[in-house]
Design a protein around this motif. Structure first.
Motif, PDB file in Angstrom:
ATOM      1  N   ALA A  92     -52.945  33.743 -28.342  1.00  0.00           N
ATOM      2  CA  ALA A  92     -53.551  35.045 -28.628  1.00  0.00           C
ATOM      3  C   ALA A  92     -54.676  35.347 -27.655  1.00  0.00           C
ATOM      4  CB  ALA A  92     -54.071  35.070 -30.068  1.00  0.00           C
ATOM      5  N   GLN A  93     -55.461  34.324 -27.284  1.00  0.00           N
ATOM      6  CA  GLN A  93     -56.524  34.519 -26.297  1.00  0.00           C
ATOM      7  C   GLN A  93     -55.938  34.877 -24.939  1.00  0.00           C
ATOM      8  OE1 GLN A  93     -58.412  30.727 -26.777  1.00  0.00           O
ATOM      9  NE2 GLN A  93     -60.054  31.540 -28.049  1.00  0.00           N
ATOM     10  N   ALA A  94     -54.836  34.251 -24.573  1.00  0.00           N
ATOM     11  CA  ALA A  94     -54.196  34.557 -23.297  1.00  0.00           C
ATOM     12  C   ALA A  94     -53.722  36.008 -23.261  1.00  0.00           C
ATOM     13  CB  ALA A  94     -53.015  33.611 -23.058  1.00  0.00           C
ATOM     14  N   ALA A  95     -53.121  36.464 -24.361  1.00  0.00           N
ATOM     15  CA  ALA A  95     -52.671  37.857 -24.425  1.00  0.00           C
ATOM     16  C   ALA A  95     -53.858  38.814 -24.339  1.00  0.00           C
ATOM     17  CB  ALA A  95     -51.885  38.095 -25.711  1.00  0.00           C
ATOM     18  N   ALA A  96     -54.965  38.482 -25.026  1.00  0.00           N
ATOM     19  CA  ALA A  96     -56.157  39.331 -24.974  1.00  0.00           C
ATOM     20  C   ALA A  96     -56.752  39.350 -23.563  1.00  0.00           C
ATOM     21  CB  ALA A  96     -57.197  38.833 -25.976  1.00  0.00           C
TER      22      ALA A  96
ATOM     23  N   VAL B 166     -53.196  33.855  -9.327  1.00  0.00           N
ATOM     24  CA  VAL B 166     -53.119  32.456  -8.940  1.00  0.00           C
ATOM     25  C   VAL B 166     -53.499  31.623 -10.154  1.00  0.00           C
ATOM     26  CG1 VAL B 166     -53.991  30.679  -7.373  1.00  0.00           C
ATOM     27  CG2 VAL B 166     -53.795  33.054  -6.581  1.00  0.00           C
ATOM     28  N   THR B 167     -52.768  30.538 -10.417  1.00  0.00           N
ATOM     29  CA  THR B 167     -53.119  29.671 -11.538  1.00  0.00           C
ATOM     30  C   THR B 167     -53.229  28.235 -11.064  1.00  0.00           C
ATOM     31  OG1 THR B 167     -50.947  28.907 -12.328  1.00  0.00           O
ATOM     32  CG2 THR B 167     -51.599  31.159 -12.917  1.00  0.00           C
ATOM     33  N   SER B 168     -53.914  27.419 -11.869  1.00  0.00           N
ATOM     34  CA  SER B 168     -53.862  25.981 -11.631  1.00  0.00           C
ATOM     35  C   SER B 168     -52.476  25.481 -12.002  1.00  0.00           C
ATOM     36  CB  SER B 168     -54.951  25.277 -12.451  1.00  0.00           C
ATOM     37  OG  SER B 168     -54.461  24.853 -13.713  1.00  0.00           O
ATOM     38  N   SER B 169     -52.226  24.205 -11.769  1.00  0.00           N
ATOM     39  CA  SER B 169     -50.899  23.648 -12.056  1.00  0.00           C
ATOM     40  C   SER B 169     -50.768  23.161 -13.491  1.00  0.00           C
ATOM     41  CB  SER B 169     -50.599  22.492 -11.096  1.00  0.00           C
ATOM     42  OG  SER B 169     -51.400  21.352 -11.405  1.00  0.00           O
TER      43      SER B 169
ATOM     44  N   GLU C   5     -49.639  29.010 -18.553  1.00  0.00           N
ATOM     45  CA  GLU C   5     -49.232  29.851 -19.677  1.00  0.00           C
ATOM     46  C   GLU C   5     -50.159  31.054 -19.828  1.00  0.00           C
ATOM     47  OE1 GLU C   5     -49.208  27.024 -22.840  1.00  0.00           O
ATOM     48  OE2 GLU C   5     -47.460  25.943 -22.044  1.00  0.00           O
ATOM     49  N   THR C   6     -51.462  30.831 -19.674  1.00  0.00           N
ATOM     50  CA  THR C   6     -52.401  31.961 -19.710  1.00  0.00           C
ATOM     51  C   THR C   6     -52.148  32.884 -18.529  1.00  0.00           C
ATOM     52  OG1 THR C   6     -54.069  30.559 -20.778  1.00  0.00           O
ATOM     53  CG2 THR C   6     -54.834  32.615 -19.781  1.00  0.00           C
ATOM     54  N   GLY C   7     -51.915  32.295 -17.351  1.00  0.00           N
ATOM     55  CA  GLY C   7     -51.642  33.097 -16.165  1.00  0.00           C
ATOM     56  C   GLY C   7     -50.388  33.932 -16.301  1.00  0.00           C
ATOM     57  N   ALA C   8     -49.378  33.393 -17.002  1.00  0.00           N
ATOM     58  CA  ALA C   8     -48.151  34.159 -17.209  1.00  0.00           C
ATOM     59  C   ALA C   8     -48.433  35.401 -18.053  1.00  0.00           C
ATOM     60  CB  ALA C   8     -47.102  33.283 -17.883  1.00  0.00           C
ATOM     61  N   ALA C   9     -49.290  35.262 -19.078  1.00  0.00           N
ATOM     62  CA  ALA C   9     -49.641  36.419 -19.911  1.00  0.00           C
ATOM     63  C   ALA C   9     -50.423  37.449 -19.119  1.00  0.00           C
ATOM     64  CB  ALA C   9     -50.440  35.955 -21.123  1.00  0.00           C
ATOM     65  N   VAL C  10     -51.343  36.987 -18.278  1.00  0.00           N
ATOM     66  CA  VAL C  10     -52.125  37.909 -17.449  1.00  0.00           C
ATOM     67  C   VAL C  10     -51.222  38.603 -16.430  1.00  0.00           C
ATOM     68  CG1 VAL C  10     -53.972  38.053 -15.737  1.00  0.00           C
ATOM     69  CG2 VAL C  10     -54.270  36.627 -17.776  1.00  0.00           C
ATOM     70  N   ALA C  11     -50.347  37.829 -15.795  1.00  0.00           N
ATOM     71  CA  ALA C  11     -49.452  38.395 -14.776  1.00  0.00           C
ATOM     72  C   ALA C  11     -48.533  39.446 -15.384  1.00  0.00           C
ATOM     73  CB  ALA C  11     -48.638  37.284 -14.132  1.00  0.00           C
TER      74      ALA C  11
ATOM     75  N   ALA D 170     -49.176  41.315 -17.945  1.00  0.00           N
ATOM     76  CA  ALA D 170     -49.972  42.492 -18.299  1.00  0.00           C
ATOM     77  C   ALA D 170     -50.256  43.384 -17.096  1.00  0.00           C
ATOM     78  CB  ALA D 170     -51.287  42.063 -18.947  1.00  0.00           C
ATOM     79  N   ILE D 171     -50.332  42.802 -15.890  1.00  0.00           N
ATOM     80  CA  ILE D 171     -50.672  43.609 -14.712  1.00  0.00           C
ATOM     81  C   ILE D 171     -49.484  43.781 -13.767  1.00  0.00           C
ATOM     82  CG2 ILE D 171     -53.082  42.877 -14.869  1.00  0.00           C
ATOM     83  CD1 ILE D 171     -52.616  41.133 -12.388  1.00  0.00           C
ATOM     84  N   GLY D 172     -48.334  43.238 -14.135  1.00  0.00           N
ATOM     85  CA  GLY D 172     -47.146  43.420 -13.308  1.00  0.00           C
ATOM     86  C   GLY D 172     -47.162  42.629 -12.026  1.00  0.00           C
ATOM     87  N   ALA D 173     -47.557  41.350 -12.101  1.00  0.00           N
ATOM     88  CA  ALA D 173     -47.624  40.498 -10.910  1.00  0.00           C
ATOM     89  C   ALA D 173     -46.817  39.225 -11.142  1.00  0.00           C
ATOM     90  CB  ALA D 173     -49.073  40.156 -10.577  1.00  0.00           C
ATOM     91  N   ALA D 174     -46.556  38.510 -10.084  1.00  0.00           N
ATOM     92  CA  ALA D 174     -45.857  37.220 -10.158  1.00  0.00           C
ATOM     93  C   ALA D 174     -46.865  36.121  -9.867  1.00  0.00           C
ATOM     94  CB  ALA D 174     -44.707  37.177  -9.156  1.00  0.00           C
ATOM     95  N   PRO D 175     -47.122  35.212 -10.819  1.00  0.00           N
ATOM     96  CA  PRO D 175     -48.150  34.189 -10.593  1.00  0.00           C
ATOM     97  C   PRO D 175     -47.730  33.149  -9.568  1.00  0.00           C
ATOM     98  CG  PRO D 175     -47.031  33.818 -12.682  1.00  0.00           C
ATOM     99  CD  PRO D 175     -46.525  35.129 -12.161  1.00  0.00           C
ATOM    100  N   VAL D 176     -48.717  32.643  -8.840  1.00  0.00           N
ATOM    101  CA  VAL D 176     -48.520  31.582  -7.845  1.00  0.00           C
ATOM    102  C   VAL D 176     -49.403  30.409  -8.248  1.00  0.00           C
ATOM    103  CG1 VAL D 176     -48.810  30.929  -5.432  1.00  0.00           C
ATOM    104  CG2 VAL D 176     -47.999  33.230  -6.018  1.00  0.00           C
TER     105      VAL D 176
END
Length: 396
Positions: A232-236, A253-256, A262-268, A270-276
């Motif tokens: 839920a925090q990741a989605a927020a 960009v996320t850590s490994s 998982e948090t980076g996937a939620a952020v990506a 939300a903004i329409g990006a592909a995480p690296v």
């Protein structure tokens, strides 16, 4: 050429001094009297003076969003803030000096864009609108409402309310995040701060069961996934990042480690990006202490725990020192800066501390004073000449 004339009305209050605090501010067109923006925010437990300075800072930030080259009159019923900002009274308290420097930096940016800022004391009865907004902040409401008249014609609206909660207890507060990083290029300035800055948003991952149990969780440990509250925090955090960017594009960009990915996937999403993934943003490797409960270490290994906290060269067997952590995090940070544009980096508490210590010159014995709650956002602007502005920290 005379710029647009704007008026900032700002106030802040504390129920207890220090006590439950909040600020309120608004920006008016000086000619028509029309309110162009209004804002409020709770501040937790703070003093009246901190709240009043926070209101002024919020008003000046709003001016930069509306018309950075405006001629601004900042009106407040705080004699202390007005006299200190005008340079007639000395600033003795360290917290006040920090806030005054931030306000002066914002005023300098307005002046560099061709505008000006003056400060005027007004009686409290003439500051009722800002006072009402500051009471909304003390009541727990966050308001960031653009009512029209911005330089780009954008309406950045809305208000939200909620009680601040401990981010590790499973509750999530989904508030409107101020658009402190303007997605439009900043106005050109002469000399320092010239050009378009690289904008970086640092997001701490949501919580895991290890977070709840106060267990050390480094890059060499069990690598747990987010729990339900962490998801839920990741989605927020994703919604807050999308609001902050206002539709502008950004890299993610996320850590490994799983919780950051998982948090980076939620952020990506939300903004329409592909995480690296960049493993240099991983949390510190705590070696043989990875997975250990901190209360147990406090009881059984107090001297070693103190050394790991205070000695930047201290390393657990199989782990890495703070110096080694900082070296790889700063290298990763410099790669993000070199990429330009806007980047969102989803990582961990200690890497966020390392970045802030690096750009602000904070010595190691003070670095633990920097907070970065799970799911929080921290934002920076790095200018071509090397100047750095920390827009905000630890926003949830």
């Amino acid at each position: 050429m005379t710029g647009r004339a704007l008026v900032v009305e700002a106030d802040g209050g504390s129920r207890g001094n220090p006590g439950v605090a909040g600020y309120g501010a608004l920006v008016r067109d000086a000619v028509t009297g029309r309110v162009l923006w209004e804002g409020a925010e709770p501040l937790g437990k703070e003093s009246n003076n901190v709240a009043e300075y926070s209101g002024l800072i919020a008003g000046l930030r709003a001016v930069l969003r509306i018309d950075a080259g405006a001629d601004v009159e900042a009106r407040m019923d705080s004699k202390l803030v007005v006299e200190q900002m005008a340079g007639r009274w000395k600033i003795k308290h360290p917290d006040m000096r920090t806030l005054a420097l931030e306000a002066r930096d914002l005023a300098a940016r307005i002046s560099a864009a061709g505008g000006s800022v003056t400060f005027t004391w007004i009686p409290r009865e003439q500051n009722k609108d800002a006072d009402a907004l500051s009471n909304a902040g003390m009541d727990g409401r966050t308001i960031d409402r653009m009512l029209g008249g911005s330089a780009t014609g954008d309406a950045i609206g809305g208000s939200a309310s909620g009680d601040a909660t401990d981010p590790t207890n499973g509750e999530v507060v989904d508030e409107v995040v101020d658009e402190l990083i303007d997605p439009q290029p900043s106005p050109p300035a002469a000399g320092p701060w010239e050009g378009t800055p690289t904008r970086i948003v640092l997001v701490r991952h949501g919580i895991t069961d290890f977070t709840v149990a106060s267990r050390l969780d480094g890059r060499g440990g069990a690598d747990p996934s987010l729990n339900t509250a962490g998801q839920a925090q990741a989605a927020a955090a994703g919604r807050a990042t999308a609001h902050l960017l206002g539709g502008s594009s950004a890299r993610v960009v996320t850590s490994s480690l799983a919780r950051a990915r998982e948090t980076g996937a939620a952020v990506a999403e939300a903004i329409g990006a592909a995480p690296v993934v960049d493993a240099d943003w991983d949390e510190q490797d705590f070696g043989d202490w990875d997975g250990a409960a901190i209360p147990d270490l406090v009881r059984d290994h107090p001297a070693e725990l103190t050394a790991m906290r205070e000695d930047p060269a201290y390393r657990r067997p199989g782990g890495e020192s703070h110096e080694e952590l900082a070296a790889r995090v700063v290298a990763a940070f410099e790669r993000v800066v070199a990429a330009g544009g806007t980047s969102v980096v989803v990582c961990h508490r200690k890497p966020i501390m390392c970045v802030l210590a690096h750009v602000l010159g904070i010595p190691h014995d003070k670095v633990w004073r920097l907070a970065a709650a799970p799911g929080s956002l921290t934002a920076l602007e790095v200018w071509p000449d090397g100047n750095v502005s920390v827009a905000f920290t630890n926003r949830t």
